[in-house]
Design a protein around this motif. Structure first.
Motif, PDB file in Angstrom:
ATOM      1  N   LYS A 125       0.819  -1.213   0.000  1.00 40.06           N
ATOM      2  CA  LYS A 125       0.000   0.000   0.000  1.00 40.06           C
ATOM      3  C   LYS A 125       0.857   1.269   0.000  1.00 40.06           C
ATOM      4  O   LYS A 125       0.392   2.341  -0.377  1.00 40.06           O
ATOM      5  CB  LYS A 125      -0.923   0.008   1.223  1.00 40.06           C
ATOM      6  N   ASP A 126       2.097   1.139   0.474  1.00 42.77           N
ATOM      7  CA  ASP A 126       2.993   2.295   0.535  1.00 42.77           C
ATOM      8  C   ASP A 126       4.076   2.276  -0.533  1.00 42.77           C
ATOM      9  O   ASP A 126       4.520   3.327  -0.991  1.00 42.77           O
ATOM     10  CB  ASP A 126       3.670   2.368   1.914  1.00 42.77           C
ATOM     11  N   PHE A 127       4.535   1.068  -0.901  1.00 40.49           N
ATOM     12  CA  PHE A 127       5.627   0.953  -1.859  1.00 40.49           C
ATOM     13  C   PHE A 127       5.248  -0.025  -2.960  1.00 40.49           C
ATOM     14  O   PHE A 127       4.435  -0.932  -2.751  1.00 40.49           O
ATOM     15  CB  PHE A 127       6.915   0.462  -1.179  1.00 40.49           C
ATOM     16  N   GLU A 128       5.858   0.158  -4.127  1.00 40.49           N
ATOM     17  CA  GLU A 128       5.712  -0.843  -5.180  1.00 40.49           C
ATOM     18  C   GLU A 128       6.646  -2.000  -4.859  1.00 40.49           C
ATOM     19  O   GLU A 128       7.864  -1.904  -5.011  1.00 40.49           O
ATOM     20  CB  GLU A 128       6.072  -0.232  -6.540  1.00 40.49           C
ATOM     21  N   MET A 129       6.065  -3.115  -4.396  1.00 38.29           N
ATOM     22  CA  MET A 129       6.864  -4.224  -3.866  1.00 38.29           C
ATOM     23  C   MET A 129       6.910  -5.371  -4.864  1.00 38.29           C
ATOM     24  O   MET A 129       6.032  -6.248  -4.871  1.00 38.29           O
ATOM     25  CB  MET A 129       6.300  -4.695  -2.524  1.00 38.29           C
ATOM     26  N   THR A 130       7.888  -5.357  -5.750  1.00 36.15           N
ATOM     27  CA  THR A 130       8.122  -6.510  -6.609  1.00 36.15           C
ATOM     28  C   THR A 130       8.692  -7.654  -5.765  1.00 36.15           C
ATOM     29  O   THR A 130       9.090  -7.463  -4.608  1.00 36.15           O
ATOM     30  CB  THR A 130       9.122  -6.162  -7.716  1.00 36.15           C
ATOM     31  N   SER A 131       8.740  -8.842  -6.346  1.00 37.02           N
ATOM     32  CA  SER A 131       9.316  -9.980  -5.621  1.00 37.02           C
ATOM     33  C   SER A 131      10.756  -9.705  -5.214  1.00 37.02           C
ATOM     34  O   SER A 131      11.188 -10.047  -4.117  1.00 37.02           O
ATOM     35  CB  SER A 131       9.245 -11.248  -6.481  1.00 37.02           C
ATOM     36  N   LEU A 132      11.504  -9.060  -6.123  1.00 37.69           N
ATOM     37  CA  LEU A 132      12.899  -8.754  -5.825  1.00 37.69           C
ATOM     38  C   LEU A 132      13.000  -7.813  -4.623  1.00 37.69           C
ATOM     39  O   LEU A 132      13.828  -8.020  -3.725  1.00 37.69           O
ATOM     40  CB  LEU A 132      13.575  -8.126  -7.044  1.00 37.69           C
ATOM     41  N   LYS A 133      12.153  -6.783  -4.578  1.00 34.27           N
ATOM     42  CA  LYS A 133      12.193  -5.846  -3.457  1.00 34.27           C
ATOM     43  C   LYS A 133      11.778  -6.512  -2.150  1.00 34.27           C
ATOM     44  O   LYS A 133      12.327  -6.208  -1.084  1.00 34.27           O
ATOM     45  CB  LYS A 133      11.300  -4.644  -3.758  1.00 34.27           C
ATOM     46  N   GLN A 134      10.802  -7.402  -2.206  1.00 36.86           N
ATOM     47  CA  GLN A 134      10.405  -8.132  -1.006  1.00 36.86           C
ATOM     48  C   GLN A 134      11.564  -8.970  -0.472  1.00 36.86           C
ATOM     49  O   GLN A 134      11.815  -9.023   0.733  1.00 36.86           O
ATOM     50  CB  GLN A 134       9.200  -9.030  -1.304  1.00 36.86           C
ATOM     51  N   GLN A 135      12.260  -9.619  -1.392  1.00 36.71           N
ATOM     52  CA  GLN A 135      13.387 -10.465  -0.990  1.00 36.71           C
ATOM     53  C   GLN A 135      14.543  -9.636  -0.443  1.00 36.71           C
ATOM     54  O   GLN A 135      15.200 -10.038   0.520  1.00 36.71           O
ATOM     55  CB  GLN A 135      13.835 -11.315  -2.183  1.00 36.71           C
ATOM     56  N   LEU A 136      14.797  -8.469  -1.036  1.00 39.08           N
ATOM     57  CA  LEU A 136      15.874  -7.610  -0.546  1.00 39.08           C
ATOM     58  C   LEU A 136      15.564  -7.096   0.858  1.00 39.08           C
ATOM     59  O   LEU A 136      16.450  -7.035   1.718  1.00 39.08           O
ATOM     60  CB  LEU A 136      16.091  -6.438  -1.500  1.00 39.08           C
ATOM     61  N   ALA A 137      14.313  -6.711   1.106  1.00 35.46           N
ATOM     62  CA  ALA A 137      13.937  -6.224   2.425  1.00 35.46           C
ATOM     63  C   ALA A 137      14.085  -7.324   3.473  1.00 35.46           C
ATOM     64  O   ALA A 137      14.505  -7.071   4.611  1.00 35.46           O
ATOM     65  CB  ALA A 137      12.500  -5.706   2.407  1.00 35.46           C
ATOM     66  N   THR A 138      13.755  -8.555   3.104  1.00 36.89           N
ATOM     67  CA  THR A 138      13.920  -9.684   4.026  1.00 36.89           C
ATOM     68  C   THR A 138      15.391 -10.040   4.191  1.00 36.89           C
ATOM     69  O   THR A 138      15.877 -10.238   5.306  1.00 36.89           O
ATOM     70  CB  THR A 138      13.150 -10.915   3.492  1.00 36.89           C
ATOM     71  N   GLY A 139      16.119 -10.094   3.082  1.00 35.14           N
ATOM     72  CA  GLY A 139      17.514 -10.514   3.121  1.00 35.14           C
ATOM     73  C   GLY A 139      18.444  -9.513   3.770  1.00 35.14           C
ATOM     74  O   GLY A 139      19.501  -9.895   4.293  1.00 35.14           O
ATOM     75  N   ALA A 140      18.080  -8.216   3.775  1.00 29.85           N
ATOM     76  CA  ALA A 140      18.947  -7.202   4.377  1.00 29.85           C
ATOM     77  C   ALA A 140      19.193  -7.502   5.850  1.00 29.85           C
ATOM     78  O   ALA A 140      20.304  -7.308   6.362  1.00 29.85           O
ATOM     79  CB  ALA A 140      18.319  -5.813   4.216  1.00 29.85           C
ATOM     80  N   LEU A 141      18.170  -7.982   6.553  1.00 26.29           N
ATOM     81  CA  LEU A 141      18.336  -8.320   7.965  1.00 26.29           C
ATOM     82  C   LEU A 141      19.353  -9.447   8.141  1.00 26.29           C
ATOM     83  O   LEU A 141      20.195  -9.417   9.044  1.00 26.29           O
ATOM     84  CB  LEU A 141      16.980  -8.719   8.567  1.00 26.29           C
ATOM     85  N   LEU A 142      19.303 -10.429   7.261  1.00 29.11           N
ATOM     86  CA  LEU A 142      20.219 -11.565   7.368  1.00 29.11           C
ATOM     87  C   LEU A 142      21.645 -11.167   7.016  1.00 29.11           C
ATOM     88  O   LEU A 142      22.599 -11.659   7.622  1.00 29.11           O
ATOM     89  CB  LEU A 142      19.745 -12.696   6.461  1.00 29.11           C
ATOM     90  N   LEU A 143      21.798 -10.260   6.048  1.00 32.58           N
ATOM     91  CA  LEU A 143      23.131  -9.771   5.712  1.00 32.58           C
ATOM     92  C   LEU A 143      23.743  -9.049   6.913  1.00 32.58           C
ATOM     93  O   LEU A 143      24.920  -9.258   7.241  1.00 32.58           O
ATOM     94  CB  LEU A 143      23.059  -8.821   4.514  1.00 32.58           C
ATOM     95  N   GLY A 144      22.946  -8.224   7.589  1.00 30.34           N
ATOM     96  CA  GLY A 144      23.435  -7.558   8.796  1.00 30.34           C
ATOM     97  C   GLY A 144      23.830  -8.548   9.872  1.00 30.34           C
ATOM     98  O   GLY A 144      24.847  -8.365  10.561  1.00 30.34           O
ATOM     99  N   ALA A 145      23.042  -9.610  10.002  1.00 29.76           N
ATOM    100  CA  ALA A 145      23.342 -10.626  11.020  1.00 29.76           C
ATOM    101  C   ALA A 145      24.653 -11.338  10.729  1.00 29.76           C
ATOM    102  O   ALA A 145      25.440 -11.614  11.642  1.00 29.76           O
ATOM    103  CB  ALA A 145      22.192 -11.641  11.098  1.00 29.76           C
ATOM    104  N   ILE A 146      24.903 -11.641   9.459  1.00 36.68           N
ATOM    105  CA  ILE A 146      26.164 -12.297   9.090  1.00 36.68           C
ATOM    106  C   ILE A 146      27.346 -11.406   9.449  1.00 36.68           C
ATOM    107  O   ILE A 146      28.334 -11.855  10.048  1.00 36.68           O
ATOM    108  CB  ILE A 146      26.176 -12.625   7.585  1.00 36.68           C
ATOM    109  N   ILE A 147      27.260 -10.119   9.105  1.00 37.41           N
ATOM    110  CA  ILE A 147      28.366  -9.190   9.348  1.00 37.41           C
ATOM    111  C   ILE A 147      28.682  -9.105  10.840  1.00 37.41           C
ATOM    112  O   ILE A 147      29.841  -9.249  11.260  1.00 37.41           O
ATOM    113  CB  ILE A 147      28.022  -7.795   8.784  1.00 37.41           C
ATOM    114  N   SER A 148      27.666  -8.862  11.673  1.00 41.46           N
ATOM    115  CA  SER A 148      27.928  -8.663  13.102  1.00 41.46           C
ATOM    116  C   SER A 148      28.327  -9.958  13.798  1.00 41.46           C
ATOM    117  O   SER A 148      29.177  -9.949  14.691  1.00 41.46           O
ATOM    118  CB  SER A 148      26.709  -8.042  13.787  1.00 41.46           C
ATOM    119  N   ALA A 149      27.747 -11.088  13.383  1.00 41.26           N
ATOM    120  CA  ALA A 149      28.090 -12.360  14.020  1.00 41.26           C
ATOM    121  C   ALA A 149      29.562 -12.716  13.791  1.00 41.26           C
ATOM    122  O   ALA A 149      30.208 -13.316  14.659  1.00 41.26           O
ATOM    123  CB  ALA A 149      27.193 -13.478  13.496  1.00 41.26           C
ATOM    124  N   LEU A 150      30.112 -12.322  12.635  1.00 40.97           N
ATOM    125  CA  LEU A 150      31.500 -12.645  12.328  1.00 40.97           C
ATOM    126  C   LEU A 150      32.494 -11.814  13.133  1.00 40.97           C
ATOM    127  O   LEU A 150      33.601 -12.260  13.419  1.00 40.97           O
ATOM    128  CB  LEU A 150      31.757 -12.443  10.826  1.00 40.97           C
TER     129      LEU A 150
END
Length: 504
Positions: free
Chosen positions: A65-90
């Motif tokens: 309703k707020d953003f044009e959410m293609t599948s790629l954008k949905q995946q990037l928004a979800t994956g960004a959290l995991l990328l941050g987790a990998i960086i800090s955990a290391l």
């Protein structure tokens, strides 16, 4: 996402009383401390699941309703959290050793607060991704630090019980994220409230952490201050409401802690290199293969995108279905962790994986053939079977790979390379999670040949069949390669893990 089994909950009372020493009700303060620290686990679960509901199209509260959410954008928004987790955990071990466990955990709450507020308040898409990345940095910290701090603050007899609170609160956080979104799903821009509320438990932990002592083990190991270590240990012993601490028992515990720290220093002086780790071929193969089995059989695809998957399956109340799934996950996680020491790791791994294979196969076949005319005629009768199979799949995962894998991984690496072995396992786990987060929706579109509801249903079925094939490989891997470690000492396990043979 690892801790000792919850089986101790059946063997030990949280309010165990040592009448001989007078340490009555001595565990109520430590229970309080452990719950406050384990709020980090709650934040972990809440944040990894907080976009699950908002990614569903159609709700007034959804992101679309707020953003044009293609599948790629949905995946990037979800994956960004995991990328941050990998960086800090290391890299988190560096500030943790220099500044202490408590200080880092306290400051880490600002990452959750900043990430949650930025994600919820953003007027455009990309700050949402950055906010998720910041929250992910916090997730990586708590994934490493929460079980470590609870373990170091807890009495030996209650250590397994209190450490297991972290795993339980992770699953509760996942459930609460779904409940909060459901409460706002009919509200315009409701996703902002559910995502932004992730800052609330962080603020609570931030305030409560001022009452939490530093790890006495860390003080002895890195500061060498016996007096301060004794002071901090006394703060985490005794009754929550102020009864006297048994000083004789406290001195005995300090003596034991000093001995353990001296052994730890000696072990660190002889710490193995990465080359030494890879000399333990079978342990490394079990560690990498086990994490591939846990992640690539699809559990995080379900956790991240269950609302969309239920929608693809034709379920109209996908939010309620997701709440049911996460509630089941909490319940079965508790039950299954109680069974690990009773029935053994390998039998539960094999049983749970077999249940996953069956449920993925049935759900996949039904969804793939769902567009055939002969099947469409019975759609009303058949559409709930994939839902039941997904729930059954979650039960199988929680009983096997969810409950047992990290117990085994904590037992197979030699002491001198254990930290490196667990770091390797964690890196594989987070990397696979990131891969799934970035590809699941694209894979469904590709397999189904498009993005309309009928094509997505076929695509989801095809993806389930891929997960079924991977689960079958995981079953074979567990059967032929993974050892049974129940009732064996670490030393016995090391002797049985013949580095020259994969299957012996």
């Amino acid at each position: 996402m690892s801790s000792r089994p919850l089986s101790n909950l059946m063997k030990e009372s949280l309010l165990d009383v040592d009448s001989s020493s007078g340490a009555s009700s001595s565990h109520t303060r430590c229970l309080f401390v452990s719950i406050v620290v384990a709020l980090g686990g709650f934040l972990f679960g809440y944040n990894i699941s907080s976009l699950n509901g908002p990614l569903t199209d159609g709700d007034p509260a959804s992101l679309s309703k707020d953003f044009e959410m293609t599948s790629l954008k949905q995946q990037l928004a979800t994956g960004a959290l995991l990328l941050g987790a990998i960086i800090s955990a290391l890299f988190i071990s560096i500030p943790v050793e220099k500044y202490g466990r408590r200080a880092v955990l306290l400051l880490n709450n600002f990452l959750f607060i900043c990430g949650g507020v930025l994600s919820a308040a953003t007027p455009t898409y990309w700050p949402l991704v950055i906010g998720r990345l910041i929250s992910g940095l916090g997730v990586g910290v708590v994934s490493v630090l929460v079980p470590q701090l609870i373990s170091e603050l807890s009495p030996v007899k209650q250590r397994g019980t209190f450490t297991a609170l972290n795993q339980l609160l992770i699953t509760i956080g996942i459930l609460v994220a779904q409940l909060v979104y459901y409460g706002f799903h009919e509200v315009d821009h409701g996703w902002r409230y559910s995502v932004g509320l992730s800052a609330a438990p962080a603020a609570i932990q931030l305030a409560m952490m001022f009452f939490i002592p530093e790890s006495p083990r860390w003080i002895l190991r890195w500061r060498g201050d016996d007096e301060e270590a004794m002071k901090q240990l006394s703060r985490v012993r005794g009754n929550l409401f102020g009864s006297a601490v048994d000083h004789r028992a406290l001195r005995e515990e300090m003596e034991e802690l000093r001995s353990l720290v001296e052994e730890e220093k000696a072990s660190s002086a002889q710490a193995g290199s990465w080359g030494d780790l890879f000399k333990n071929k079978r342990a490394v193969i079990i560690g990498i293969g086990g994490n591939l089995a846990q992640t690539l059989t699809g559990i995080n695809a379900v956790i991240y995108y269950s609302s969309k998957l239920f929608h693809f399956c034709g379920i109209q109340q996908e939010q309620l279905a997701t709440i049911g799934l996460t509630s089941l996950n909490v319940l079965v996680t508790v039950i299954s962790l109680l069974l690990v020491d009773r029935y053994g790791r390998k039998p539960l791994l094999l049983t749970g994986t077999a249940v996953m294979i069956f449920s993925l196969l049935v759900a996949g076949i039904l969804l793939v053939i769902s567009q055939k005319d002969s099947v469409k005629e019975h759609d009303d009768q058949l559409k709930y079977i994939p839902l039941v199979m997904i729930l059954t799949y979650v039960v199988g995962f929680a009983v096997g790979l969810g409950a047992c894998l990290w117990t085994i991984l904590g037992e197979i690496f030699p002491n001198n390379v254990r930290s490196k072995g667990m770091s390797l396992c964690l890196a594989v786990n987070w990397s696979c999670n990131l891969l799934l987060a970035l590809t699941v929706l694209t894979a469904i579109e590709g397999i189904g040949g498009g993005s309309n509801d009928d094509q997505s249903k076929v695509g989801a079925g095809g993806l389930f069949l891929i997960f079924c094939g991977l689960a079958s490989l995981a079953f074979a891997f567990i059967y032929f390669v993974v050892p049974e470690t129940k009732g064996k000492t670490i030393e016995q396990i090391q002797m049985e893990l013949n580095p020259e043979s994969l299957f012996k």
